[in-house]
Design a protein around this motif. Structure first.
Motif, PDB file in Angstrom:
ATOM      1  N   GLY A 172       0.818  -1.201   0.000  1.00  0.00           N
ATOM      2  CA  GLY A 172       0.000   0.000   0.000  1.00  0.00           C
ATOM      3  C   GLY A 172       0.855   1.255   0.000  1.00  0.00           C
ATOM      4  N   PHE A 207       0.592   5.159   1.269  1.00  0.00           N
ATOM      5  CA  PHE A 207      -0.128   6.068   2.143  1.00  0.00           C
ATOM      6  C   PHE A 207       0.532   7.436   2.057  1.00  0.00           C
ATOM      7  CE2 PHE A 207      -2.811   3.106   4.534  1.00  0.00           C
ATOM      8  CZ  PHE A 207      -2.227   1.907   4.194  1.00  0.00           C
ATOM      9  N   GLY A 246      -4.822   6.353   3.083  1.00  0.00           N
ATOM     10  CA  GLY A 246      -4.464   5.409   2.042  1.00  0.00           C
ATOM     11  C   GLY A 246      -4.612   6.030   0.677  1.00  0.00           C
ATOM     12  N   CYS A 285      -3.263   0.635  -3.405  1.00  0.00           N
ATOM     13  CA  CYS A 285      -2.757  -0.652  -2.939  1.00  0.00           C
ATOM     14  C   CYS A 285      -2.734  -1.625  -4.110  1.00  0.00           C
ATOM     15  CB  CYS A 285      -3.629  -1.198  -1.823  1.00  0.00           C
ATOM     16  SG  CYS A 285      -2.969  -2.709  -1.066  1.00  0.00           S
ATOM     17  N   ASP A 305      -7.323  -0.642   3.828  1.00  0.00           N
ATOM     18  CA  ASP A 305      -7.203   0.806   4.005  1.00  0.00           C
ATOM     19  C   ASP A 305      -6.684   1.156   5.396  1.00  0.00           C
ATOM     20  OD1 ASP A 305     -10.273   1.433   2.153  1.00  0.00           O
ATOM     21  OD2 ASP A 305      -8.194   1.276   1.467  1.00  0.00           O
TER      22      ASP A 305
END
Length: 123
Positions: free
Chosen positions: A35, A37, A47, A50, A105
């Motif tokens: 992911g 962020f 987030g 991903c 998330d």
């Protein structure tokens, strides 16, 4: 030693592009969802995108959909985030993180984190 290292951040004008890289060492990315962020000053970490372990599934925050593209090169043990049409509100420190199962998330569910790379969008 398990490590994630981000690179590719910098200063760019609105409308410009950057490609962030997330290089893994000490473990194999093909076994992990990755992911991206970001965290802007005074704001919570959010987030951005991903990609699944195989790279066959991706998701994006509504705020970046259509502008950002996440990809994965398991041979190079690296994940990329191509960011186009950048806006001032994209300014933040960007982090990549690894999770042993599917995408999430929830930042707290990720096991490994990089140190972050600064992205500044300004004229």
């Amino acid at each position: 030693q398990v490590q994630l290292v981000e690179s590719g951040g910098g200063l760019v004008q609105p409308g410009g592009s950057l490609r962030l890289s997330c290089a893994a060492s000490g473990f194999t990315l093909s076994y992990y969802a990755i992911g991206w962020f970001r965290q802007a000053p005074g704001k919570e970490r959010e987030g951005v995108s991903c990609i699944s372990r195989t790279g066959g599934s991706t998701n994006y925050a509504d705020s970046v959909k259509g502008r950002f593209t996440i990809s994965k090169d398991n041979a190079k043990n690296t994940v990329y985030l191509q960011m186009n049409s950048l806006k001032p509100e994209d300014t933040a420190v960007y982090y990549c993180a690894a999770r042993a199962f599917g995408c999430s998330d929830y930042a707290g569910s990720y096991t490994y984190w990089g140190q972050g790379t600064q992205v500044t969008v300004s004229s």
